[in-house]
Design an enzyme around this catalytic site. Sequence first.
Site, PDB file in Angstrom:
ATOM      1  N   HIS A   1     -25.610 109.532  39.397  1.00 25.16           N
ATOM      2  CA  HIS A   1     -26.597 108.754  40.141  1.00 25.16           C
ATOM      3  C   HIS A   1     -27.404 109.662  41.067  1.00 25.16           C
ATOM      4  CE1 HIS A   1     -23.127 105.626  39.937  1.00 25.16           C
ATOM      5  NE2 HIS A   1     -23.858 105.567  38.832  1.00 25.16           N
TER       6      HIS A   1
ATOM      7  N   TYR B   1     -19.108 109.692  51.543  1.00 23.76           N
ATOM      8  CA  TYR B   1     -20.543 109.970  51.489  1.00 23.76           C
ATOM      9  C   TYR B   1     -21.135 109.784  52.892  1.00 23.76           C
ATOM     10  CZ  TYR B   1     -20.063 108.428  46.534  1.00 23.76           C
ATOM     11  OH  TYR B   1     -19.689 108.237  45.228  1.00 23.76           O
TER      12      TYR B   1
END
Length: 466
Positions: free
Chosen positions: A65, A128
């Site tokens: 992604h 993240y």
Amino acid sequence: MSVHVEPTAIPGLLLVHLDVHEDARGWFKENWRRRKLADLGFPDLGPVQHNLAFNHRRGTLRGVHAEPWDKLISVVTGRVFGAYVDLRAGDGFGRVVTVEADPSLAVLVPRGVGNAYQTLEDGTSYSYLVNDHWRPDATYLAVDPADPALAIPWPVPPAESILSEKDRANPLLAEVAPMPVRRPLVLGAAGQVGRALAAAFPDATLVTRDDVDLMDPDAAAALPWRDHDVVLNAAAYTAVDAAETPEGRRAAWALNATLPATLARLATEHRSTLVHYSTDYVFDGTAGGPDGHTEDEPLSPLGVYGQSKAAGDLAVGTAPRHYVLRTSWVIGEGANFVRTMQRLAAGGVSPGVVDDQVGRLTFADELARATRHLLDTGAPYGTYHVTNAGEPTSWYDVARAVFRLSGRAESDVSPTSTAAYGAGKQLAPRPLGSVLDLAKLRATGFEPEDAMVALERYVAAQADRP
């Protein structure tokens, strides 16, 4: 092992080797320490959102992604095999970098680079840090992790991995349209500086006052900020004498102070780099070191124009990623002193020109070249003085040089003082000493061209025009 940053074959994709301190209780690490990483040359990520993914089983595969923001990923527990695919437009499209990561390695994944990982242990947690908020209208790119064109050496073949149906349906690389590179945005593109910037940044989006009324803060805010990493603000009110009138005063403060303040707020919000062009008029011309006014000299503007520009400098300084480029005596495409002297020389006029204002010419293309240098080299953010180099001159000296280069006698130009020239006229006060110290700019590796060399080329180019 000390903390260090390692570049990779994908531009902007950085490996951050972290210290992990372990004892009988477990371990501890600093996963993000802004100042320490900045000292190592790491970009200021500025995270605004923190996400965690927990994976039950070895062989879990997530990705590939690419999101429209930067992210710092790291392993909290366990180990992963990470794969990164450059999905940005350009020669690097499709380039792959792979690493094995445990808690001692973090990876900065820039906007447009695809991120994927496969867990190598049960119970692996993945972190993240991202520098923009997730939003439903964000455009994502994705690619099939099993695409033979990528040839990613997954430890567990994707067909045997725990993979979402959505990721299994990702397109092949050949079917992916690259993520467009963000183009610079030039405001005030019709002026002398703006035109030079347009030439130096040929892929830039150009905005003139005919396109957007930048005196309206709402119009500035409505610009497509998410499409631009760099905003070059060459929009300004430069009618120095008219700025002393009621109407001019309002326009000067709107364009030279309010607009920069609006841009600084928006640049902060959108994590853009803001480049703003200022002037020697923020000084009164009486101070300065042996080589001219320095960047850290207290501001001391004399008139409305200088006062409004000084306010703009201070406003832009609040943006985390900013360059304020102060310049003087700009010469470019458009009406300027050199062209005026050429016209007078051609018309047989013998003008009187002030000889007690001293500075250096700045050719607009040299200012644009310096801008490009600071951005391309990642020079420290802040204020820089940018002019051409060489011995300081007066306007009288410049006029004599233009006359000589135009085939007229230098003696056809006569000297006068600022006070005598302004007698009976409604003129704004001007700094007599406009020399700007160039040491800070030179310390970045930029060497300005001599102003008289540039002047000779400029005059010859103007003379060759039909």
